[in-house]
Design a protein around this motif. Structure first.
Motif, mmCIF file in Angstrom:
data_model
loop_
_atom_site.group_PDB
_atom_site.id
_atom_site.type_symbol
_atom_site.label_atom_id
_atom_site.label_comp_id
_atom_site.label_asym_id
_atom_site.label_seq_id
_atom_site.Cartn_x
_atom_site.Cartn_y
_atom_site.Cartn_z
ATOM 1 N N MET A 161 0.811 -1.119 -0.133
ATOM 2 C CA MET A 161 0.051 -0.052 0.045
ATOM 3 C C MET A 161 0.849 1.163 -0.090
ATOM 4 O O MET A 161 1.760 1.397 0.701
ATOM 5 C CB MET A 161 -0.906 0.038 1.294
ATOM 6 C CG MET A 161 -1.728 1.125 1.326
ATOM 7 S SD MET A 161 -3.018 0.985 2.723
ATOM 8 C CE MET A 161 -3.911 2.676 2.421
ATOM 9 N N VAL A 162 0.442 2.279 -0.901
ATOM 10 C CA VAL A 162 1.238 3.403 -0.980
ATOM 11 C C VAL A 162 0.974 4.531 0.210
ATOM 12 O O VAL A 162 -0.213 4.702 0.709
ATOM 13 C CB VAL A 162 0.977 4.214 -2.110
ATOM 14 C CG1 VAL A 162 1.833 5.456 -2.523
ATOM 15 C CG2 VAL A 162 1.354 3.268 -3.430
ATOM 16 N N SER A 163 2.251 4.804 0.702
ATOM 17 C CA SER A 163 2.173 5.945 2.132
ATOM 18 C C SER A 163 2.132 7.209 1.271
ATOM 19 O O SER A 163 2.783 7.587 0.380
ATOM 20 C CB SER A 163 3.142 5.601 2.889
ATOM 21 O OG SER A 163 3.160 6.625 4.005
ATOM 22 N N ILE A 164 1.254 8.071 1.776
ATOM 23 C CA ILE A 164 1.219 9.523 1.101
ATOM 24 C C ILE A 164 1.685 10.548 2.261
ATOM 25 O O ILE A 164 1.202 10.490 3.479
ATOM 26 C CB ILE A 164 -0.406 9.830 0.778
ATOM 27 C CG1 ILE A 164 -0.834 8.746 -0.062
ATOM 28 C CG2 ILE A 164 -0.312 11.131 0.321
ATOM 29 C CD1 ILE A 164 -0.201 8.518 -1.340
ATOM 30 N N GLY A 165 2.782 11.253 1.929
ATOM 31 C CA GLY A 165 3.266 12.158 2.894
ATOM 32 C C GLY A 165 3.236 13.632 2.190
ATOM 33 O O GLY A 165 2.999 13.757 1.143
ATOM 34 N N TYR A 166 3.628 14.586 3.177
ATOM 35 C CA TYR A 166 3.740 15.963 2.672
ATOM 36 C C TYR A 166 5.156 16.673 2.416
ATOM 37 O O TYR A 166 5.996 16.065 3.155
ATOM 38 C CB TYR A 166 2.799 16.719 3.493
ATOM 39 C CG TYR A 166 2.699 18.161 3.198
ATOM 40 C CD1 TYR A 166 1.793 18.411 1.817
ATOM 41 C CD2 TYR A 166 3.635 19.298 3.666
ATOM 42 C CE1 TYR A 166 1.661 19.886 1.407
ATOM 43 C CE2 TYR A 166 3.248 20.636 3.129
ATOM 44 C CZ TYR A 166 2.346 20.927 2.147
ATOM 45 O OH TYR A 166 2.326 22.144 1.544
ATOM 46 N N PHE A 167 5.212 17.469 1.343
ATOM 47 C CA PHE A 167 6.613 17.819 0.960
ATOM 48 C C PHE A 167 6.634 19.268 1.392
ATOM 49 O O PHE A 167 5.814 20.164 1.069
ATOM 50 C CB PHE A 167 6.626 17.588 -0.754
ATOM 51 C CG PHE A 167 7.985 17.887 -1.041
ATOM 52 C CD1 PHE A 167 9.001 18.477 -0.077
ATOM 53 C CD2 PHE A 167 8.178 17.845 -2.342
ATOM 54 C CE1 PHE A 167 10.132 18.831 -0.811
ATOM 55 C CE2 PHE A 167 9.416 18.110 -2.949
ATOM 56 C CZ PHE A 167 10.431 18.399 -2.351
ATOM 57 N N LEU A 168 7.327 19.431 2.282
ATOM 58 C CA LEU A 168 7.753 20.652 3.099
ATOM 59 C C LEU A 168 8.800 21.506 2.093
ATOM 60 O O LEU A 168 10.033 21.057 2.044
ATOM 61 C CB LEU A 168 8.327 20.619 4.497
ATOM 62 C CG LEU A 168 7.133 19.940 5.266
ATOM 63 C CD1 LEU A 168 7.970 19.695 6.770
ATOM 64 C CD2 LEU A 168 6.149 21.131 5.618
ATOM 65 N N SER A 169 8.462 22.551 1.573
ATOM 66 C CA SER A 169 9.175 23.344 0.639
ATOM 67 C C SER A 169 10.028 24.574 1.554
ATOM 68 O O SER A 169 9.509 25.640 1.798
ATOM 69 C CB SER A 169 8.360 24.091 -0.408
ATOM 70 O OG SER A 169 9.195 24.893 -1.173
ATOM 71 N N CYS A 170 11.440 24.286 1.606
ATOM 72 C CA CYS A 170 12.216 25.309 2.240
ATOM 73 C C CYS A 170 12.382 26.441 1.332
ATOM 74 O O CYS A 170 13.200 27.479 1.882
ATOM 75 C CB CYS A 170 13.461 24.622 2.985
ATOM 76 S SG CYS A 170 13.100 23.765 4.184
ATOM 77 N N GLU A 171 12.141 26.301 0.242
ATOM 78 C CA GLU A 171 12.377 27.294 -0.790
ATOM 79 C C GLU A 171 11.203 28.421 -0.994
ATOM 80 O O GLU A 171 11.422 29.629 -1.157
ATOM 81 C CB GLU A 171 12.253 26.735 -2.348
ATOM 82 C CG GLU A 171 13.407 25.759 -2.554
ATOM 83 C CD GLU A 171 13.032 24.317 -2.487
ATOM 84 O OE1 GLU A 171 13.738 23.443 -2.902
ATOM 85 O OE2 GLU A 171 12.047 24.312 -1.483
ATOM 86 N N GLU A 172 9.880 27.844 -0.236
ATOM 87 C CA GLU A 172 8.872 28.808 -0.378
ATOM 88 C C GLU A 172 8.425 29.340 0.885
ATOM 89 O O GLU A 172 7.706 30.372 0.863
ATOM 90 C CB GLU A 172 7.649 28.103 -1.217
ATOM 91 C CG GLU A 172 6.771 28.860 -1.714
ATOM 92 C CD GLU A 172 5.587 28.251 -2.375
ATOM 93 O OE1 GLU A 172 4.328 28.516 -2.313
ATOM 94 O OE2 GLU A 172 5.959 26.996 -2.877
ATOM 95 N N PHE A 173 8.810 28.653 1.938
ATOM 96 C CA PHE A 173 8.242 28.864 3.207
ATOM 97 C C PHE A 173 9.378 29.078 4.347
ATOM 98 O O PHE A 173 10.329 28.300 4.226
ATOM 99 C CB PHE A 173 7.181 28.026 3.763
ATOM 100 C CG PHE A 173 5.961 28.048 2.749
ATOM 101 C CD1 PHE A 173 5.126 28.915 2.890
ATOM 102 C CD2 PHE A 173 6.209 27.003 1.758
ATOM 103 C CE1 PHE A 173 3.982 28.817 2.046
ATOM 104 C CE2 PHE A 173 4.935 26.755 0.981
ATOM 105 C CZ PHE A 173 3.837 27.743 0.928
ATOM 106 N N GLY A 174 9.038 29.950 5.251
ATOM 107 C CA GLY A 174 10.101 30.151 6.456
ATOM 108 C C GLY A 174 9.915 29.168 7.506
ATOM 109 O O GLY A 174 8.914 28.380 7.404
#
Length: 317
Positions: A1-14
């Motif tokens: 089963m595929v696990s779904i995560g979130y990608f935190l963007s250090c380029e776009e957010f502090g």
């Protein structure tokens, strides 16, 4: 089963915004976190670049989700011995729920100390040796290493997790993907490329996890989403080796002026239609991805988490 995560963007957010997003991601039902590691953003519109190891320390206090760097370059800007110590500390902070994602880097981040930017095959050789140094230090023994690219003398890491930190290796072409299969505990990519996944599995990664990142832009309308994605992430569509070779954010901005809105709309799922987002994610699942990390582009973070938790995540599962 595929696990779904979130990608935190250090380029776009502090850093504070990233910590808030991690909490929202866990509340919305995402299972893991990716976090980028850059010295510069890709362009000035993105506007951020916090030090990832400080952010990971903060994340460890507010979320129980596993965290992977996507990805750290342990070859030039920071010596692999220092990365080994940083990764070990992060793993302790996260109670073992930390994975060190590594790659051969981009001139954008690695040129800042004035070092020569070597050709691709040399960068991969440096990465191979850097991973060797990190693994030696993660044993907890005193390490002396005199290699082709790196020297370590009488070094020992004292703060270590109970188990060695898993090291996943990124790859965007056959050579780097083959290296990932040979030396990595897993593989990182940003493309739904079944052939590269097969290359990884056939190069020694048969039973190892494959992670991938994708971008979407949830917005009130598709046009608004395309406008935001085209303003912030046109560099996603630059071809060939440009992403590895261009040295400055303004160089990426200039090159990205050649990327049209239609191309962005085709590449990034934009707008409020859940089916568009599902279709984009399905491409990665069909390519054999084990862990998919989704990045919401732009400011509509809370709307994204609400929509995905209700209309997208249940369908993917």
């Amino acid at each position: 089963m595929v696990s779904i995560g979130y990608f935190l963007s250090c380029e776009e957010f502090g850093p504070r915004e990233l910590v808030k997003q991690a909490r929202l991601a866990e509340e919305a039902g995402f299972e893991r976190l990716w976090i980028s590691d850059h010295f510069h953003p890709w362009n000035d519109e993105q506007g951020n670049s916090p030090f990832v190891w400080s952010v990971i320390g903060a994340l460890s206090e507010v979320t129980s989700l596993p965290i992977t760097t996507a990805v750290t370059c342990p070859t030039m800007r920071i010596h692999p011995a220092v990365i080994a110590q940083a990764a070990a500390t992060a793993a302790v902070q996260c109670d073992g729920r930390f994975t060190l994602g590594v790659g051969s880097g981009e001139a954008l981040n690695e040129h800042i100390l004035g070092d020569r930017w070597p050709p691709a095959l040399v960068r991969l050789d440096m990465l191979r040796e850097a991973v060797e140094v990190i693994r030696k230090l993660h044993t907890g023994r005193v390490v002396t290493h005199h290699g082709r690219h790196y020297t370590v003398e009488d070094a020992r890491i004292y703060t270590l997790p109970e188990q060695p930190v898993p090291i996943y290796v990124s790859g965007f072409g056959p050579a780097s993907t083959k290296l990932a299969g040979e030396i990595g505990d897993g593989y990182c990519t940003v493309m739904p490329d079944e052939e590269l996944v097969r290359t990884f599995h056939q190069s020694g990664g048969a039973d190892k996890p494959v992670q991938a990142g994708m971008k979407v832009c949830w917005a009130p309308t598709e046009q608004a989403g395309v406008d935001t994605a085209a303003r912030l992430w046109p560099n996603e569509l630059l071809p060939g080796q440009l992403a590895q070779l261009l040295p400055r954010p303004r160089d990426f901005a200039q090159a990205s002026s050649l990327v049209g809105r239609d191309a962005v709309a085709k590449q990034i799922a934009c707008g409020p239609n859940p089916q568009r987002h599902l279709a984009a994610a399905q491409q990665y699942l069909d390519a054999g991805i084990d862990e998919l990390y989704v990045q919401q582009v732009g400011p509509e973070q809370e709307a994204f988490f609400t929509a995905w938790s209700k209309a997208v995540l249940p369908e993917l599962r």
